[in-house]
Design an enzyme around this catalytic site. Sequence first.
Site, PDB file in Angstrom:
ATOM      1  N   CYS A  37      26.075  43.886  -3.705  1.00 57.03           N
ATOM      2  CA  CYS A  37      25.922  42.566  -4.558  1.00 57.03           C
ATOM      3  C   CYS A  37      24.481  42.492  -5.137  1.00 57.03           C
ATOM      4  O   CYS A  37      24.148  41.688  -6.147  1.00 57.03           O
ATOM      5  CB  CYS A  37      26.202  41.286  -3.789  1.00 57.03           C
ATOM      6  SG  CYS A  37      25.477  40.917  -2.510  1.00 57.03           S
ATOM      7  N   CYS A 106      28.283  38.150   3.368  1.00 53.75           N
ATOM      8  CA  CYS A 106      26.945  37.189   3.246  1.00 53.75           C
ATOM      9  C   CYS A 106      26.407  36.606   4.615  1.00 53.75           C
ATOM     10  O   CYS A 106      25.034  36.493   4.765  1.00 53.75           O
ATOM     11  CB  CYS A 106      27.480  36.147   2.332  1.00 53.75           C
ATOM     12  SG  CYS A 106      28.660  36.574   1.036  1.00 53.75           S
TER      13      CYS A 106
HETATM   14  S1  FES Z   1      27.915  38.330  -2.502  1.00 54.77           S
HETATM   15 FE1  FES Z   1      26.048  39.045  -1.909  1.00 54.77          FE
HETATM   16  S2  FES Z   1      25.490  38.004  -0.045  1.00 54.77           S
HETATM   17 FE2  FES Z   1      27.295  36.930  -0.759  1.00 54.77          FE
END
Ligand code: FES
Lengths: 127, 177
Positions: A37, A106
Site C-alpha cells: 500500500c 496495518c
Molecule cells: S492500508 Fe497500508 S497500512 Fe493500512
Amino acid sequence: MAYSEKVIDHYENPRNVGSFEKADNSVGTGMVGAPACGDVMKLQIKVNEQGIIEDAKFKTYGCGSAIASSSLITEWVKGKTIDEAQSIKNTQIAEELALPPVKIHCSVLAEDAIKAAVKDYKDKHGQ
Amino acid sequence: MTKAQQNYFEIFGLEPNFSIDVPKLSSKLRALLNSVHPDRFASSGSQQQMLSMQKTTQLNDAFAVLKNPVKRAQYLLHLKTGIDTSKEHTVNDPEFLMQQLELREELEDISASSDISQLNQFADKISELEEVQEQQMAELFLQKPLDTDELQKAIYKLQFLHKTLSDIEQAEDKLLS
Ligand code: FES
C-alpha cells in the site's frame, strides 16, 4: 468498509504524534513500511535507565487503521519494559480496534515498528 | 484452445524485458483489440464470439500489468524466478523509509500551503526519482544471473514512490477542485 469507533477515535485524535531526537541515546527509532500500500510508519520510544519506556511518539503516513494502530501501541508501551513492548502482538491491536481481516496487515506494521524501535535502542546500547 | 499459456509479453509479441515503450504498446493493444473484436464475429457461432471475448479480456489484463512499472516488474520477476512480491509484507530499510517519510512530510506542507506551482515542482522531483528507479530496475533485469535481493528492493522502492505520486495526484485534485 466501516471503521470501528475506536479506530475513528484514534484516527481523529491520534495520541502521541511527533518525534524525538533520533540521535539521543535514550531514544529508539523504528522505521517500517508496507510496500503493497506504500504506507510508512515511524515509531520512537524514550527509555529510562531502568529499561522502562517513559514516552513514545509516532508519525504515520497511511490508512486510518495504521494510524490508529500506531496511536494505540504508543499508548500501550508507556510504562512497559522494552522486552514487554517487544512482545506485543499485532493480534492484540487488531482485537482492541476490531480491525476487519483486510486491515490486519496495518496492525502488523505497528507491531513491526515497535520491534524495530526496541532493536534500534538495544543496538545503540550494545545489547 | 490455442496459446492459453502465452505470457503477457508474448501476447504483445515482446521479449520479457523491463524496458517497454508504453505508447507503442497501447497502439499495439488497439490493433489487437480490433482484430479480435466481437463485432467481427457477429455472424460466426457463439463459440467464436466467446473466444473473442476471452481474448479481449486477456489483452486488457496483459496491458494493465505491462503499462504499470510496478506490476510489470512484479510480473517479470515472478515469470523469471517464481518469486511473488505482491504479498503483504513489511520492509525495514530505515534510510530509504526515512527519505520517503520526509517526502510525505514535504507534500503535506505543500498541500497545506495550497501552492500549486510548488506542488508541480514537487511532482517533477518525484517523477525524476521514479525514472532513476525504473532505469535501475531495467539494468537489474538485464543482469545474469539475476540479483533477486536487489530486484525485490528495487520493486518496493518503486512501490513507495508510486504511492507518493498518487498522493500528489490527490493533492492536485483537491487544490484544483
Ligand atoms: S492500508 Fe497500508 S497500512 Fe493500512
